[in-house]
Design a protein around this motif. Structure first.
Motif, PDB file in Angstrom:
ATOM      1  N   ILE A  98       4.449  36.330 -87.587  1.00  0.00           N
ATOM      2  CA  ILE A  98       4.237  37.777 -87.466  1.00  0.00           C
ATOM      3  C   ILE A  98       5.582  38.484 -87.651  1.00  0.00           C
ATOM      4  CG2 ILE A  98       3.411  39.657 -85.986  1.00  0.00           C
ATOM      5  CD1 ILE A  98       1.199  37.648 -86.797  1.00  0.00           C
ATOM      6  N   ILE A 103       1.247  41.712 -80.534  1.00  0.00           N
ATOM      7  CA  ILE A 103       1.873  40.678 -81.363  1.00  0.00           C
ATOM      8  C   ILE A 103       1.300  39.301 -80.986  1.00  0.00           C
ATOM      9  CG2 ILE A 103       4.063  39.456 -81.799  1.00  0.00           C
ATOM     10  CD1 ILE A 103       5.426  42.302 -81.414  1.00  0.00           C
ATOM     11  N   ALA A 110      -6.827  40.078 -89.724  1.00  0.00           N
ATOM     12  CA  ALA A 110      -5.862  38.979 -89.581  1.00  0.00           C
ATOM     13  C   ALA A 110      -6.511  37.602 -89.749  1.00  0.00           C
ATOM     14  CB  ALA A 110      -5.158  39.078 -88.231  1.00  0.00           C
ATOM     15  N   ALA A 132       6.897  37.468 -81.878  1.00  0.00           N
ATOM     16  CA  ALA A 132       7.090  37.722 -83.313  1.00  0.00           C
ATOM     17  C   ALA A 132       8.111  36.751 -83.891  1.00  0.00           C
ATOM     18  CB  ALA A 132       7.556  39.152 -83.537  1.00  0.00           C
ATOM     19  N   LEU A 173      -2.108  38.795 -82.425  1.00  0.00           N
ATOM     20  CA  LEU A 173      -2.112  38.504 -83.873  1.00  0.00           C
ATOM     21  C   LEU A 173      -1.741  37.039 -84.136  1.00  0.00           C
ATOM     22  CD1 LEU A 173      -0.437  41.699 -85.420  1.00  0.00           C
ATOM     23  CD2 LEU A 173      -2.801  40.955 -85.734  1.00  0.00           C
ATOM     24  N   LYS A 174      -0.896  36.483 -83.259  1.00  0.00           N
ATOM     25  CA  LYS A 174      -0.503  35.078 -83.422  1.00  0.00           C
ATOM     26  C   LYS A 174      -1.706  34.136 -83.241  1.00  0.00           C
ATOM     27  CE  LYS A 174       3.345  33.202 -83.440  1.00  0.00           C
ATOM     28  NZ  LYS A 174       4.244  32.751 -84.529  1.00  0.00           N
TER      29      LYS A 174
END
Ligand code: DX5
Ligand code: ZN
Length: 216
Positions: free
Chosen positions: A6, A211, A184, A30, A214-215
Protein backbone atom coordinates in the motif's frame (compact mmCIF):
# COMPACT_ATOMS: atom_id res chain seq x y z
CA UNK A 1 1.92 -15.09 -1.86
CA UNK A 2 3.40 -11.69 -1.08
CA UNK A 3 0.98 -9.34 0.66
CA UNK A 4 -0.27 -6.37 -1.32
CA UNK A 5 1.82 -3.21 -0.93
CA UNK A 6 0.00 0.00 0.00
CA UNK A 7 1.35 3.40 -1.05
CA UNK A 8 -0.71 6.25 0.45
CA UNK A 9 -0.67 9.30 -1.82
CA UNK A 10 0.38 12.41 0.08
CA UNK A 11 -1.55 14.52 -2.44
CA UNK A 12 -4.56 13.97 -0.18
CA UNK A 13 -2.64 14.83 3.02
CA UNK A 14 -3.17 18.03 4.98
CA UNK A 15 -0.32 20.21 3.65
CA UNK A 16 -0.54 22.38 6.75
CA UNK A 17 0.32 19.29 8.76
CA UNK A 18 2.58 17.49 6.33
CA UNK A 19 5.00 16.20 8.96
CA UNK A 20 2.10 14.77 10.96
CA UNK A 21 0.70 12.98 7.89
CA UNK A 22 4.10 11.63 6.80
CA UNK A 23 4.58 10.28 10.34
CA UNK A 24 1.13 8.74 10.21
CA UNK A 25 2.26 6.76 7.15
CA UNK A 26 5.51 5.86 8.96
CA UNK A 27 3.55 4.40 11.85
CA UNK A 28 1.01 2.57 9.67
CA UNK A 29 1.22 -0.74 7.83
CA UNK A 30 1.80 1.14 4.56
CA UNK A 31 4.80 0.12 2.48
CA UNK A 32 5.73 3.25 0.52
CA UNK A 33 5.08 7.00 0.46
CA UNK A 34 3.50 7.88 -2.94
CA UNK A 35 4.54 11.35 -4.11
CA UNK A 36 2.68 12.97 -7.03
CA UNK A 37 4.56 15.63 -8.98
CA UNK A 38 2.43 17.65 -11.45
CA UNK A 39 3.72 20.40 -13.71
CA UNK A 40 0.54 22.07 -15.01
CA UNK A 41 1.56 21.07 -18.57
CA UNK A 42 1.36 17.28 -18.81
CA UNK A 43 -1.64 17.45 -16.49
CA UNK A 44 -3.97 20.39 -15.80
CA UNK A 45 -2.82 20.82 -12.20
CA UNK A 46 0.31 21.76 -10.24
CA UNK A 47 1.04 19.85 -7.03
CA UNK A 48 4.39 20.41 -5.32
CA UNK A 49 8.07 20.39 -6.17
CA UNK A 50 11.55 19.87 -4.78
CA UNK A 51 11.44 21.89 -1.50
CA UNK A 52 8.27 20.12 -0.37
CA UNK A 53 9.60 16.69 -1.37
CA UNK A 54 12.78 17.47 0.57
CA UNK A 55 10.63 18.17 3.64
CA UNK A 56 8.72 14.92 3.13
CA UNK A 57 11.98 13.00 2.74
CA UNK A 58 13.29 14.43 6.00
CA UNK A 59 10.51 12.73 7.96
CA UNK A 60 9.71 9.69 5.82
CA UNK A 61 10.99 6.29 6.97
CA UNK A 62 9.65 4.21 4.05
CA UNK A 63 10.68 4.14 0.38
CA UNK A 64 9.67 7.18 -1.68
CA UNK A 65 7.56 6.22 -4.71
CA UNK A 66 7.71 9.30 -6.92
CA UNK A 67 5.13 9.60 -9.73
CA UNK A 68 6.13 12.26 -12.26
CA UNK A 69 3.23 13.76 -14.20
CA UNK A 70 5.51 16.14 -16.06
CA UNK A 71 6.78 16.68 -19.61
CA UNK A 72 10.42 15.94 -20.37
CA UNK A 73 11.15 14.11 -17.09
CA UNK A 74 14.76 13.37 -18.14
CA UNK A 75 15.70 16.87 -17.02
CA UNK A 76 15.01 16.02 -13.36
CA UNK A 77 16.27 12.43 -12.97
CA UNK A 78 19.46 13.46 -11.13
CA UNK A 79 17.51 15.78 -8.83
CA UNK A 80 15.08 13.04 -7.77
CA UNK A 81 17.96 10.64 -7.19
CA UNK A 82 19.56 13.24 -4.91
CA UNK A 83 16.25 13.63 -3.06
CA UNK A 84 16.32 9.94 -2.22
CA UNK A 85 13.59 8.53 -4.48
CA UNK A 86 13.52 4.72 -4.51
CA UNK A 87 11.08 4.41 -7.43
CA UNK A 88 10.91 7.07 -10.13
CA UNK A 89 7.93 6.67 -12.43
CA UNK A 90 7.54 8.57 -15.70
CA UNK A 91 4.55 8.64 -18.02
CA UNK A 92 4.67 6.63 -21.24
CA UNK A 93 2.86 9.54 -22.92
CA UNK A 94 5.53 12.05 -21.81
CA UNK A 95 8.57 10.16 -23.11
CA UNK A 96 9.67 10.15 -26.74
CA UNK A 97 12.65 7.92 -25.91
CA UNK A 98 11.22 5.80 -23.11
CA UNK A 99 13.90 3.13 -23.26
CA UNK A 100 16.61 5.76 -22.79
CA UNK A 101 14.70 7.38 -19.92
CA UNK A 102 14.27 4.04 -18.13
CA UNK A 103 17.99 3.30 -18.45
CA UNK A 104 18.88 6.77 -17.17
CA UNK A 105 16.68 6.31 -14.08
CA UNK A 106 18.38 2.99 -13.30
CA UNK A 107 21.86 4.41 -13.98
CA UNK A 108 21.05 7.09 -11.39
CA UNK A 109 20.51 4.32 -8.81
CA UNK A 110 16.69 4.26 -8.72
CA UNK A 111 14.09 1.72 -9.76
CA UNK A 112 12.33 2.69 -12.97
CA UNK A 113 8.55 2.90 -13.30
CA UNK A 114 6.34 3.67 -16.29
CA UNK A 115 2.79 5.00 -15.85
CA UNK A 116 0.03 4.47 -18.41
CA UNK A 117 -2.91 6.83 -18.89
CA UNK A 118 -6.34 5.13 -19.03
CA UNK A 119 -6.38 5.20 -22.86
CA UNK A 120 -2.86 3.75 -23.28
CA UNK A 121 -2.66 0.05 -24.09
CA UNK A 122 -0.45 -2.18 -21.94
CA UNK A 123 0.75 -3.86 -25.16
CA UNK A 124 2.76 -0.73 -25.96
CA UNK A 125 5.19 -1.80 -23.23
CA UNK A 126 6.03 -5.09 -24.94
CA UNK A 127 9.51 -4.00 -26.00
CA UNK A 128 10.53 -2.38 -22.73
CA UNK A 129 8.81 -4.51 -20.08
CA UNK A 130 11.96 -6.48 -19.25
CA UNK A 131 13.77 -3.25 -18.37
CA UNK A 132 11.06 -1.83 -16.15
CA UNK A 133 10.77 -2.33 -12.38
CA UNK A 134 7.19 -1.09 -12.03
CA UNK A 135 4.20 -0.29 -14.23
CA UNK A 136 1.69 2.17 -12.82
CA UNK A 137 -1.76 1.61 -14.32
CA UNK A 138 -3.70 4.85 -13.97
CA UNK A 139 -7.27 4.08 -12.98
CA UNK A 140 -8.26 7.76 -13.33
CA UNK A 141 -7.03 10.45 -15.71
CA UNK A 142 -3.99 11.86 -13.92
CA UNK A 143 -4.04 15.33 -12.41
CA UNK A 144 -6.36 15.22 -9.43
CA UNK A 145 -7.11 13.15 -6.36
CA UNK A 146 -10.62 12.11 -5.46
CA UNK A 147 -11.80 10.97 -8.92
CA UNK A 148 -13.90 7.90 -9.73
CA UNK A 149 -12.20 4.60 -10.50
CA UNK A 150 -12.39 3.51 -14.17
CA UNK A 151 -13.62 -0.15 -14.24
CA UNK A 152 -11.69 -1.03 -17.44
CA UNK A 153 -8.62 -1.05 -15.17
CA UNK A 154 -9.38 -4.64 -14.08
CA UNK A 155 -8.95 -5.89 -17.67
CA UNK A 156 -5.82 -3.79 -18.12
CA UNK A 157 -4.20 -5.21 -14.99
CA UNK A 158 -4.96 -8.76 -16.18
CA UNK A 159 -3.48 -8.02 -19.61
CA UNK A 160 -0.41 -6.47 -18.05
CA UNK A 161 0.06 -9.45 -15.74
CA UNK A 162 0.11 -11.75 -18.80
CA UNK A 163 2.57 -9.49 -20.61
CA UNK A 164 4.89 -9.49 -17.59
CA UNK A 165 4.71 -13.27 -17.17
CA UNK A 166 5.17 -14.00 -20.91
CA UNK A 167 8.29 -11.83 -21.02
CA UNK A 168 9.81 -13.07 -17.76
CA UNK A 169 9.76 -9.53 -16.38
CA UNK A 170 10.02 -8.79 -12.65
CA UNK A 171 7.97 -5.58 -12.95
CA UNK A 172 5.49 -4.81 -10.18
CA UNK A 173 1.97 -3.72 -11.11
CA UNK A 174 0.80 -0.57 -9.33
CA UNK A 175 -2.74 0.82 -9.59
CA UNK A 176 -3.28 4.54 -8.99
CA UNK A 177 -6.52 6.52 -8.75
CA UNK A 178 -9.86 5.99 -7.05
CA UNK A 179 -8.62 2.95 -5.14
CA UNK A 180 -10.79 1.95 -2.17
CA UNK A 181 -12.16 -1.11 -0.38
CA UNK A 182 -14.75 -1.28 -3.19
CA UNK A 183 -12.14 -2.35 -5.78
CA UNK A 184 -9.02 -3.45 -3.82
CA UNK A 185 -9.89 -7.16 -3.62
CA UNK A 186 -10.65 -7.40 -7.34
CA UNK A 187 -7.48 -5.48 -8.22
CA UNK A 188 -5.38 -7.89 -6.15
CA UNK A 189 -7.13 -10.84 -7.81
CA UNK A 190 -6.38 -9.33 -11.24
CA UNK A 191 -2.67 -9.17 -10.42
CA UNK A 192 -1.95 -5.85 -8.70
CA UNK A 193 1.13 -5.74 -6.44
CA UNK A 194 0.86 -2.14 -5.18
CA UNK A 195 -2.23 -0.04 -4.49
CA UNK A 196 -1.97 3.75 -4.31
CA UNK A 197 -4.70 5.38 -2.26
CA UNK A 198 -5.06 9.08 -1.52
CA UNK A 199 -8.54 10.27 -0.59
CA UNK A 200 -9.70 6.89 0.66
CA UNK A 201 -6.90 6.93 3.27
CA UNK A 202 -6.52 10.57 4.25
CA UNK A 203 -10.20 11.56 4.13
CA UNK A 204 -11.15 8.61 6.33
CA UNK A 205 -11.73 8.93 10.05
CA UNK A 206 -8.85 6.64 10.98
CA UNK A 207 -6.24 6.59 8.16
CA UNK A 208 -4.05 3.97 9.87
CA UNK A 209 -7.00 1.59 10.24
CA UNK A 210 -7.96 2.26 6.60
CA UNK A 211 -4.44 1.38 5.45
CA UNK A 212 -4.58 -1.80 7.54
CA UNK A 213 -7.93 -2.73 5.99
CA UNK A 214 -6.52 -2.31 2.44
CA UNK A 215 -3.65 -4.64 3.35
CA UNK A 216 -6.31 -7.31 3.89
C1 DX5 B 1 -3.68 11.26 -9.63
C2 DX5 B 1 -2.53 10.84 -8.76
C3 DX5 B 1 -2.92 9.91 -7.69
C4 DX5 B 1 -3.88 10.51 -6.70
C5 DX5 B 1 -4.72 9.40 -6.17
O1 DX5 B 1 -3.21 11.99 -10.71
O2 DX5 B 1 -1.53 10.20 -9.51
O3 DX5 B 1 -1.81 9.35 -7.01
O4 DX5 B 1 -3.27 11.17 -5.65
O5 DX5 B 1 -5.69 9.94 -5.38
P1 DX5 B 1 -7.06 9.21 -5.07
O6 DX5 B 1 -6.72 7.95 -4.36
O7 DX5 B 1 -7.79 10.21 -4.24
O8 DX5 B 1 -7.72 8.95 -6.41
ZN1 ZN C 1 0.10 9.03 -8.39
Amino acid sequence: MQKIKIAPSLLAADFGNLQRDVELVNQSEADWHHIDVMDGVFVPNISYGMPVIKAIQKHATKPLDVHLMIVDPDRYIAKFAALGATYLTVHYEACTHLHRTVQAIKAAGMKAGVALNPHTSVQLLENVIQDVDLVCVMSVNPGFGGQSFIPNTFAKVKGLKSLITENGSAALIEVDGGVSSANATDLIAAGADVLVAGSFVFKSEDPKATIKSLKG
